[in-house]
Design a protein around this motif. Sequence first.
Motif, PDB file in Angstrom:
ATOM      1  N   ALA A 190     129.299  -9.596 -13.510  1.00  0.00           N
ATOM      2  CA  ALA A 190     127.901  -9.230 -13.328  1.00  0.00           C
ATOM      3  C   ALA A 190     127.191 -10.367 -12.593  1.00  0.00           C
ATOM      4  O   ALA A 190     127.644 -11.515 -12.621  1.00  0.00           O
ATOM      5  N   PRO A 191     126.046 -10.081 -11.963  1.00  0.00           N
ATOM      6  CA  PRO A 191     125.319 -11.136 -11.233  1.00  0.00           C
ATOM      7  C   PRO A 191     124.602 -12.109 -12.152  1.00  0.00           C
ATOM      8  O   PRO A 191     124.137 -13.162 -11.686  1.00  0.00           O
ATOM      9  N   PHE A 192     124.478 -11.795 -13.428  1.00  0.00           N
ATOM     10  CA  PHE A 192     123.840 -12.678 -14.393  1.00  0.00           C
ATOM     11  C   PHE A 192     124.822 -12.953 -15.530  1.00  0.00           C
ATOM     12  O   PHE A 192     125.773 -12.195 -15.731  1.00  0.00           O
ATOM     13  N   PRO A 193     124.632 -14.037 -16.283  1.00  0.00           N
ATOM     14  CA  PRO A 193     125.554 -14.339 -17.387  1.00  0.00           C
ATOM     15  C   PRO A 193     125.636 -13.171 -18.370  1.00  0.00           C
ATOM     16  O   PRO A 193     124.630 -12.718 -18.903  1.00  0.00           O
ATOM     17  N   LEU A 194     126.840 -12.697 -18.595  1.00  0.00           N
ATOM     18  CA  LEU A 194     127.062 -11.520 -19.439  1.00  0.00           C
ATOM     19  C   LEU A 194     128.442 -11.634 -20.065  1.00  0.00           C
ATOM     20  O   LEU A 194     129.411 -12.022 -19.403  1.00  0.00           O
ATOM     21  N   LEU A 195     128.543 -11.264 -21.337  1.00  0.00           N
ATOM     22  CA  LEU A 195     129.805 -11.326 -22.056  1.00  0.00           C
ATOM     23  C   LEU A 195     130.253  -9.932 -22.471  1.00  0.00           C
ATOM     24  O   LEU A 195     129.421  -9.075 -22.790  1.00  0.00           O
ATOM     25  N   ARG A 196     131.558  -9.728 -22.468  1.00  0.00           N
ATOM     26  CA  ARG A 196     132.124  -8.504 -23.041  1.00  0.00           C
ATOM     27  C   ARG A 196     132.628  -8.845 -24.441  1.00  0.00           C
ATOM     28  O   ARG A 196     133.506  -9.684 -24.607  1.00  0.00           O
ATOM     29  N   LEU A 197     132.044  -8.212 -25.430  1.00  0.00           N
ATOM     30  CA  LEU A 197     132.438  -8.422 -26.823  1.00  0.00           C
ATOM     31  C   LEU A 197     133.415  -7.332 -27.231  1.00  0.00           C
ATOM     32  O   LEU A 197     133.126  -6.138 -27.070  1.00  0.00           O
ATOM     33  N   LEU A 239     125.164   0.781 -23.337  1.00  0.00           N
ATOM     34  CA  LEU A 239     126.185   1.380 -22.468  1.00  0.00           C
ATOM     35  C   LEU A 239     125.743   2.750 -21.972  1.00  0.00           C
ATOM     36  O   LEU A 239     126.263   3.250 -20.980  1.00  0.00           O
ATOM     37  N   LEU A 240     124.791   3.377 -22.658  1.00  0.00           N
ATOM     38  CA  LEU A 240     124.306   4.701 -22.258  1.00  0.00           C
ATOM     39  C   LEU A 240     123.223   4.612 -21.194  1.00  0.00           C
ATOM     40  O   LEU A 240     123.103   5.497 -20.345  1.00  0.00           O
ATOM     41  N   ASP A 241     122.416   3.570 -21.242  1.00  0.00           N
ATOM     42  CA  ASP A 241     121.293   3.426 -20.320  1.00  0.00           C
ATOM     43  C   ASP A 241     121.185   1.971 -19.878  1.00  0.00           C
ATOM     44  O   ASP A 241     120.203   1.284 -20.164  1.00  0.00           O
ATOM     45  N   PRO A 242     122.196   1.462 -19.147  1.00  0.00           N
ATOM     46  CA  PRO A 242     122.209   0.044 -18.791  1.00  0.00           C
ATOM     47  C   PRO A 242     121.310  -0.242 -17.594  1.00  0.00           C
ATOM     48  O   PRO A 242     121.005   0.656 -16.798  1.00  0.00           O
ATOM     49  N   PRO A 243     120.888  -1.494 -17.428  1.00  0.00           N
ATOM     50  CA  PRO A 243     120.221  -1.865 -16.175  1.00  0.00           C
ATOM     51  C   PRO A 243     121.218  -1.777 -15.022  1.00  0.00           C
ATOM     52  O   PRO A 243     122.434  -1.892 -15.230  1.00  0.00           O
ATOM     53  N   ALA A 246     124.051  -4.245 -14.586  1.00  0.00           N
ATOM     54  CA  ALA A 246     125.157  -4.263 -15.539  1.00  0.00           C
ATOM     55  C   ALA A 246     126.027  -3.007 -15.460  1.00  0.00           C
ATOM     56  O   ALA A 246     126.988  -2.884 -16.227  1.00  0.00           O
ATOM     57  N   ALA A 247     125.696  -2.085 -14.546  1.00  0.00           N
ATOM     58  CA  ALA A 247     126.413  -0.802 -14.505  1.00  0.00           C
ATOM     59  C   ALA A 247     127.906  -0.988 -14.251  1.00  0.00           C
ATOM     60  O   ALA A 247     128.740  -0.307 -14.861  1.00  0.00           O
ATOM     61  N   HIS A 248     128.272  -1.908 -13.377  1.00  0.00           N
ATOM     62  CA  HIS A 248     129.699  -2.128 -13.088  1.00  0.00           C
ATOM     63  C   HIS A 248     130.409  -2.660 -14.323  1.00  0.00           C
ATOM     64  O   HIS A 248     131.529  -2.232 -14.651  1.00  0.00           O
TER      65      HIS A 248
END
Length: 469
Positions: A190-197, A239-243, A246-248
């Motif tokens: 993602a273009p911003f710091p983001l983690l997959r939990l 996950l249903l309505d992401p910005p 974060a869609a990718h």
Amino acid sequence: MRTHRYAGFDGAEAVADAILHEGYLLYPYRRSSTKNRVRWQFGVLVPPAWGEAHGLVDSGVAGSAESPWQQTECLLEAPDSAVVRIRLRFLHLQRKVAERRTAGGAYQPVDRIEVGGRAELSFDEAVPRTFDVEAPVGELRRGRRLDVRVPGGEDVEPLVDGRGTPVGRVVRRRRPLAASVTVSTAPAEAPFPLLRLRIRVANTDRTTPPESPRDEALRCCLLAAHTLATVSRGRFVSLLDPPEWAAHAVRGCRNVHTYPVLAGEPGSADVLLSSPIILYDHPRIAPESPGDLHDATEIDEILSLRTLTLSEAEKREARATDPRAAAIVDRVDAMPPEVLERLHGAIRSLAPVRGGGDAGTEPERPWWEPGADAGIAPETDTVLVAGTPVARGSRVRLRPRRRGTDAHDMFLDGRTARVEQVLLDVDGSRFLAVTVDDDPGADLHQWYGRLRHFRPEEVEPLTGGPATP
């Protein structure tokens, strides 16, 4: 068992409790009912050897599929110092056996026993179990595992007559359970710091013979397994309505036999509920509902009215079947008329009608909680979609909206369908009622009238005209 009271879970546990007991016991709540002879339909995690022997190794989203494991993947924005707390919740099967005391003082299992106006039937119950695991986000890059061990047990309840003489007993037996919860994080693209939990829950029992019948294997299963998660000083991404940014990363999340949604109050994003039943973000129990009925979709008014029509003999059997069934019958019997009247209907999320007809200018599709009456009005002939008339029998490709749509519809994107009805809503909006191609239950859905509904802008007409009925 390690459990704590986390304030963040309070607003979500009412919905989680409904999931925990979904399908636990179905109307008419009697053991003799055919519906209650095959139980435990959601979130069943089976012993791995038993699952392999019975071909239960698929990896679909559907929570009604039995599997040795389930996996949640969601997106998280949080610094390394933020703390993630995971709560695993499930039911532990408990076998209830009625036993009669013999003349020699021994006890003999029986199907039914009655003492002093009280009746007990041999039947399976379930005990709620809860386990917690927590760690700072920074530590979860290395992963954190919790081994879950639930001991077996036996509880004995004596039954005595009016003179205090023992005449029988109720014995409840539980087998040990073994499972694991593994929690980890990894950077998401993602273009911003983001983690997959990732939260993976697995049944690790090794005592169940692979050839055991399902009824026996269930005694070492996690039933209705689901997880809650909170984060301090961070937030989860829907996950249903992401910005859009974060869609990718959302498309890269793999959820197996469970699906995560935002929980707690609308607008909050620090609580997550991952359930074997697909829900909307921020689900809640209808305030009109006086209590859980354990039945799918919880149509409180109809179920309450039907429970009132049970004969006294049927109510007596329901009370003897299970304490939760007894509580339902007692609650409905004592329900004041004003409470029953309140169940008749409620409308949520009223929105003004906005003109234009273009995608994005229509009001959000309203959602209806349990206890609410929602109806779509008369059928019309055709509707124009992208310049093409669409009528009953037309074939379309489904393109559900990403925002304001039904949570289940997202899994039908790109599927083709046959239009069964063109419907006119009370505000003048039109909907298409369709059956999805290659759906093995399509004929049954048509017979019941249980169709899927889409707005005209959520479909693409397929060439070739109406399909053959």
